[in-house]
Design a protein around this motif. Structure first.
Motif, PDB file in Angstrom:
ATOM      1  N   GLN A  24     -45.326 -14.983  47.421  1.00  0.00           N
ATOM      2  CA  GLN A  24     -46.520 -14.996  46.313  1.00  0.00           C
ATOM      3  C   GLN A  24     -46.376 -13.557  45.721  1.00  0.00           C
ATOM      4  OE1 GLN A  24     -47.994 -17.526  45.056  1.00  0.00           O
ATOM      5  NE2 GLN A  24     -46.584 -18.574  46.391  1.00  0.00           N
ATOM      6  N   GLU A  25     -45.945 -12.423  46.562  1.00  0.00           N
ATOM      7  CA  GLU A  25     -45.966 -10.848  46.092  1.00  0.00           C
ATOM      8  C   GLU A  25     -44.563 -11.015  45.179  1.00  0.00           C
ATOM      9  OE1 GLU A  25     -45.640  -8.602  49.496  1.00  0.00           O
ATOM     10  OE2 GLU A  25     -47.710  -9.023  50.117  1.00  0.00           O
ATOM     11  N   MET A  26     -43.544 -11.716  45.500  1.00  0.00           N
ATOM     12  CA  MET A  26     -42.178 -11.787  44.931  1.00  0.00           C
ATOM     13  C   MET A  26     -42.680 -12.392  43.394  1.00  0.00           C
ATOM     14  SD  MET A  26     -39.272 -10.296  44.603  1.00  0.00           S
ATOM     15  CE  MET A  26     -39.459  -9.740  46.114  1.00  0.00           C
ATOM     16  N   GLN A  27     -43.225 -13.354  43.360  1.00  0.00           N
ATOM     17  CA  GLN A  27     -43.820 -14.125  42.339  1.00  0.00           C
ATOM     18  C   GLN A  27     -44.460 -13.064  41.342  1.00  0.00           C
ATOM     19  OE1 GLN A  27     -42.685 -17.362  41.053  1.00  0.00           O
ATOM     20  NE2 GLN A  27     -43.517 -16.475  39.188  1.00  0.00           N
ATOM     21  N   LYS A  48     -44.746  -9.926  36.594  1.00  0.00           N
ATOM     22  CA  LYS A  48     -45.031  -8.530  35.878  1.00  0.00           C
ATOM     23  C   LYS A  48     -43.476  -7.923  35.237  1.00  0.00           C
ATOM     24  CE  LYS A  48     -48.228  -6.444  39.174  1.00  0.00           C
ATOM     25  NZ  LYS A  48     -48.393  -5.469  40.125  1.00  0.00           N
ATOM     26  N   GLU A  49     -42.268  -8.570  35.749  1.00  0.00           N
ATOM     27  CA  GLU A  49     -41.189  -8.063  34.921  1.00  0.00           C
ATOM     28  C   GLU A  49     -41.099  -8.772  33.655  1.00  0.00           C
ATOM     29  OE1 GLU A  49     -38.098  -6.034  35.922  1.00  0.00           O
ATOM     30  OE2 GLU A  49     -40.080  -5.214  36.772  1.00  0.00           O
ATOM     31  N   ILE A  50     -41.389 -10.232  33.743  1.00  0.00           N
ATOM     32  CA  ILE A  50     -41.454 -11.025  32.551  1.00  0.00           C
ATOM     33  C   ILE A  50     -42.337 -10.606  31.592  1.00  0.00           C
ATOM     34  CG2 ILE A  50     -41.921 -13.175  31.751  1.00  0.00           C
ATOM     35  CD1 ILE A  50     -41.055 -14.574  34.295  1.00  0.00           C
ATOM     36  N   ARG A  51     -43.472 -10.019  31.774  1.00  0.00           N
ATOM     37  CA  ARG A  51     -44.512  -9.469  30.751  1.00  0.00           C
ATOM     38  C   ARG A  51     -43.920  -8.039  30.270  1.00  0.00           C
ATOM     39  NH1 ARG A  51     -48.201 -11.346  34.513  1.00  0.00           N
ATOM     40  NH2 ARG A  51     -48.424  -9.235  35.359  1.00  0.00           N
ATOM     41  N   LYS A  52     -43.115  -7.386  31.130  1.00  0.00           N
ATOM     42  CA  LYS A  52     -42.564  -6.091  30.767  1.00  0.00           C
ATOM     43  C   LYS A  52     -41.666  -6.538  29.598  1.00  0.00           C
ATOM     44  CE  LYS A  52     -41.819  -3.927  34.551  1.00  0.00           C
ATOM     45  NZ  LYS A  52     -41.669  -2.767  35.486  1.00  0.00           N
ATOM     46  N   SER A  53     -40.785  -7.431  29.884  1.00  0.00           N
ATOM     47  CA  SER A  53     -39.607  -7.741  29.303  1.00  0.00           C
ATOM     48  C   SER A  53     -40.110  -8.244  27.832  1.00  0.00           C
ATOM     49  CB  SER A  53     -38.691  -9.085  30.010  1.00  0.00           C
ATOM     50  OG  SER A  53     -37.608  -9.442  29.025  1.00  0.00           O
ATOM     51  N   ARG A  71     -47.089   2.298  25.694  1.00  0.00           N
ATOM     52  CA  ARG A  71     -48.061   1.194  25.210  1.00  0.00           C
ATOM     53  C   ARG A  71     -47.293  -0.046  25.515  1.00  0.00           C
ATOM     54  NH1 ARG A  71     -49.882  -0.274  18.980  1.00  0.00           N
ATOM     55  NH2 ARG A  71     -50.834  -2.133  19.678  1.00  0.00           N
ATOM     56  N   TYR A  72     -45.900  -0.213  25.327  1.00  0.00           N
ATOM     57  CA  TYR A  72     -45.450  -1.370  25.322  1.00  0.00           C
ATOM     58  C   TYR A  72     -44.477  -1.859  26.501  1.00  0.00           C
ATOM     59  CZ  TYR A  72     -46.331  -2.727  20.373  1.00  0.00           C
ATOM     60  OH  TYR A  72     -46.920  -2.782  19.124  1.00  0.00           O
ATOM     61  N   MET A  73     -44.126  -0.707  27.358  1.00  0.00           N
ATOM     62  CA  MET A  73     -43.270  -0.582  28.540  1.00  0.00           C
ATOM     63  C   MET A  73     -44.430  -0.422  29.784  1.00  0.00           C
ATOM     64  SD  MET A  73     -40.521  -1.427  27.500  1.00  0.00           S
ATOM     65  CE  MET A  73     -39.482  -1.361  29.025  1.00  0.00           C
ATOM     66  N   SER A  74     -45.436  -0.303  29.673  1.00  0.00           N
ATOM     67  CA  SER A  74     -46.210  -0.027  30.994  1.00  0.00           C
ATOM     68  C   SER A  74     -47.305  -1.007  31.012  1.00  0.00           C
ATOM     69  CB  SER A  74     -46.892   1.515  31.243  1.00  0.00           C
ATOM     70  OG  SER A  74     -47.699   1.436  30.072  1.00  0.00           O
ATOM     71  N   LEU A  75     -47.459  -1.640  32.086  1.00  0.00           N
ATOM     72  CA  LEU A  75     -48.346  -2.632  32.151  1.00  0.00           C
ATOM     73  C   LEU A  75     -49.495  -2.195  33.450  1.00  0.00           C
ATOM     74  CD1 LEU A  75     -46.494  -6.050  31.931  1.00  0.00           C
ATOM     75  CD2 LEU A  75     -48.027  -5.047  30.132  1.00  0.00           C
ATOM     76  N   PRO A  76     -50.686  -2.493  33.489  1.00  0.00           N
ATOM     77  CA  PRO A  76     -51.530  -2.153  34.278  1.00  0.00           C
ATOM     78  C   PRO A  76     -51.341  -2.873  35.695  1.00  0.00           C
ATOM     79  CG  PRO A  76     -52.862  -3.357  33.007  1.00  0.00           C
ATOM     80  CD  PRO A  76     -51.295  -3.130  32.160  1.00  0.00           C
ATOM     81  N   ASP A  77     -51.605  -2.529  36.861  1.00  0.00           N
ATOM     82  CA  ASP A  77     -51.359  -3.314  38.055  1.00  0.00           C
ATOM     83  C   ASP A  77     -52.388  -4.341  38.141  1.00  0.00           C
ATOM     84  OD1 ASP A  77     -49.256  -1.734  38.790  1.00  0.00           O
ATOM     85  OD2 ASP A  77     -50.123  -0.215  39.960  1.00  0.00           O
ATOM     86  N   GLU A  78     -52.211  -5.250  38.619  1.00  0.00           N
ATOM     87  CA  GLU A  78     -52.962  -6.405  38.897  1.00  0.00           C
ATOM     88  C   GLU A  78     -53.272  -6.595  40.299  1.00  0.00           C
ATOM     89  OE1 GLU A  78     -51.860  -9.682  36.565  1.00  0.00           O
ATOM     90  OE2 GLU A  78     -51.916  -8.728  34.706  1.00  0.00           O
TER      91      GLU A  78
END
Length: 305
Positions: free
Chosen positions: A152-155, A160-165, A298-305
Motif C-alpha cells: 500500500q505504501e508503494m501504491q 504521488k508519482e502519477i500526480r506529479k507527472s 507550484r506544478y512539481m511539488s505536491l503536499p504529503d498525504e
C-alpha cells in the motif's frame, strides 16, 4: 453430523472469493465474511469504491479485526480434512506400506506411524504442523501484514508519482503557452521598433534634404552675384579714365562686401538610432527566475498525504 449438516458447516467456514476455508477471516460492515487477503486483492483489482463482493454494499472502513472464532473453526476444519494419498505412492511408506501422515521437524520429511517410533525423529501430525505454520502469528500470517502494508505504501508513492507527472504535463503546457506569448510580444516589439526606426529615418532625411535644397539656392544666388560683379569689373576696364576713377571705389566696396558673405556647406549629422540587438531585446522580455521557480514549485511539488 449428517452429510447435509456437514456441508452447511463447511460452507459457513468457506470464503466465497477463494472457495477455501477462511484464512484470517474478517467480517465487514454488511455482515459478510471473507479472507483478509482475498478481500484486499478484490478491492485492489476492482479500481472502484470498496464494497462487499457479495451484496455490493459500500464498506465504511478498510481496517477490520480478525474474526478469531471463525479463524479457529476454519483451522480445525482444515485439520479435519481427509488425508489424501498420492497416486504415485510417494505418501506410502516403503517399509510397511502405511500412509505417511506424520511430519519430522528434524529432516523435514514424512513418516508413517510405525516409523515415528524411532527416537531420532521429532514428529507431529502433518495437518497440525502445516496449520500451525499457516495461521500462527509467528509464521506466514505474521509475514503477510507487513508485506501488504509495504504494497500500500508503494501504491501511495506510485499515485504521488502519477500526480506529479500530470502536474508536470500541466507545467509544460503553461510554459509552452508562455513561450509562444513572449515570442509573439517580441515579434510585435520588433515590428514597432522597425516602424519607429523607418519613420525617424524618413523624417530626418526630409529635413536634411530640405537643408541641401536651401543651401543650393543660396549658393546659386551668391554665384550669380559674383558672376555679375565679375561682369561689372570686365566692363569697368573698357570705360573712360574719368569714369573708371569715379566708379572704382564704389565697385571695390561692393566686392569686399560680397566676399565677406562666406556661405558654409551643409554638413548634416543624422541621428544614429541604435538598432535593438538580440541581448537587449531578450532583456526586455526576461522573466524573473524567482517567478519561474515559483511556477515550477507550484506544478512539481505536491503536499504529503
Amino acid at each position: 453430523m449428517d452429510s447435509h449438516a456437514l456441508q452447511d458447516f463447511q460452507s459457513a467456514l468457506t470464503c466465497s472469493i477463494c472457495v477455501n476455508y477462511f484464512l484470517e477471516p474478517i467480517t465487514i460492515d454488511c455482515g459478510h465474511t471473507f479472507c483478509r487477503p482475498c478481500l484486499y486483492f478484490c478491492w485492489e483489482e476492482a479500481q472502484t469504491p470498496r464494497c462487499c463482493p457479495e451484496c455490493r454494499k459500500i464498506a465504511e472502513k478498510t481496517d477490520y479485526r480478525t474474526n478469531t472464532a471463525l479463524k479457529k473453526l476454519a483451522s480445525l476444519a482444515r485439520q479435519a480434512r481427509p488425508r489424501s494419498v498420492s497416486s504415485s505412492g510417494e505418501q506410502l511408506c516403503r517399509r510397511n506400506g502405511e500412509t505417511k501422515w506424520l511430519f519430522c521437524e528434524l529432516d523435514k520429511s514424512l513418516l508413517s506411524a510405525p516409523c515415528s517410533e524411532y527416537p531420532v525423529h521429532s514428529y507431529s501430525p502433518l495437518a497440525c504442523v502445516a496449520e500451525e505454520n499457516r495461521v500462527s502469528d509467528e509464521k506466514i500470517v505474521k509475514k503477510m501484514d507487513p508485506l501488504w502494508q509495504k504494497t500500500q505504501e508503494m501504491q501511495d508513492n506510485l499515485n504521488k508519482e502519477i500526480r506529479k507527472s500530470e502536474s508536470f504535463v500541466d507545467y509544460v503546457v503553461l510554459r509552452r503557452n508562455m513561450i509562444k506569448v513572449q515570442y509573439q510580444m517580441m515579434h510585435l516589439f520588433l515590428l514597432e521598433e522597425e516602424r519607429f526606426q523607418l519613420e525617424t529615418l524618413e523624417r530626418e532625411a526630409q529635413e536634411i534634404l530640405q537643408q541641401f535644397r536651401d543651401s543650393g539656392i543660396r549658393m546659386a544666388q551668391h554665384r550669380e552675384k559674383l558672376k555679375e560683379m565679375y561682369r561689372e569689373l570686365t566692363e569697368l576696364c573698357h570705360i573712360s579714365d574719368i569714369e573708371l576713377l569715379q566708379d572704382l571705389g564704389d565697385i571695390f566696396e561692393r566686392i569686399e562686401l560680397l566676399e565677406m558673405q562666406k556661405l558654409q556647406p551643409v554638413n548634416p549629422e543624422p541621428s544614429s538610432l541604435h538598432i535593438t540587438g538580440i541581448l537587449h531585446m531578450l532583456n526586455k522580455f526576461r522573466v524573473h527566475n524567482g517567478l519561474i521557480q515559483g511556477w515550477t514549485n507550484r506544478y512539481m511539488s505536491l503536499p504529503d498525504e
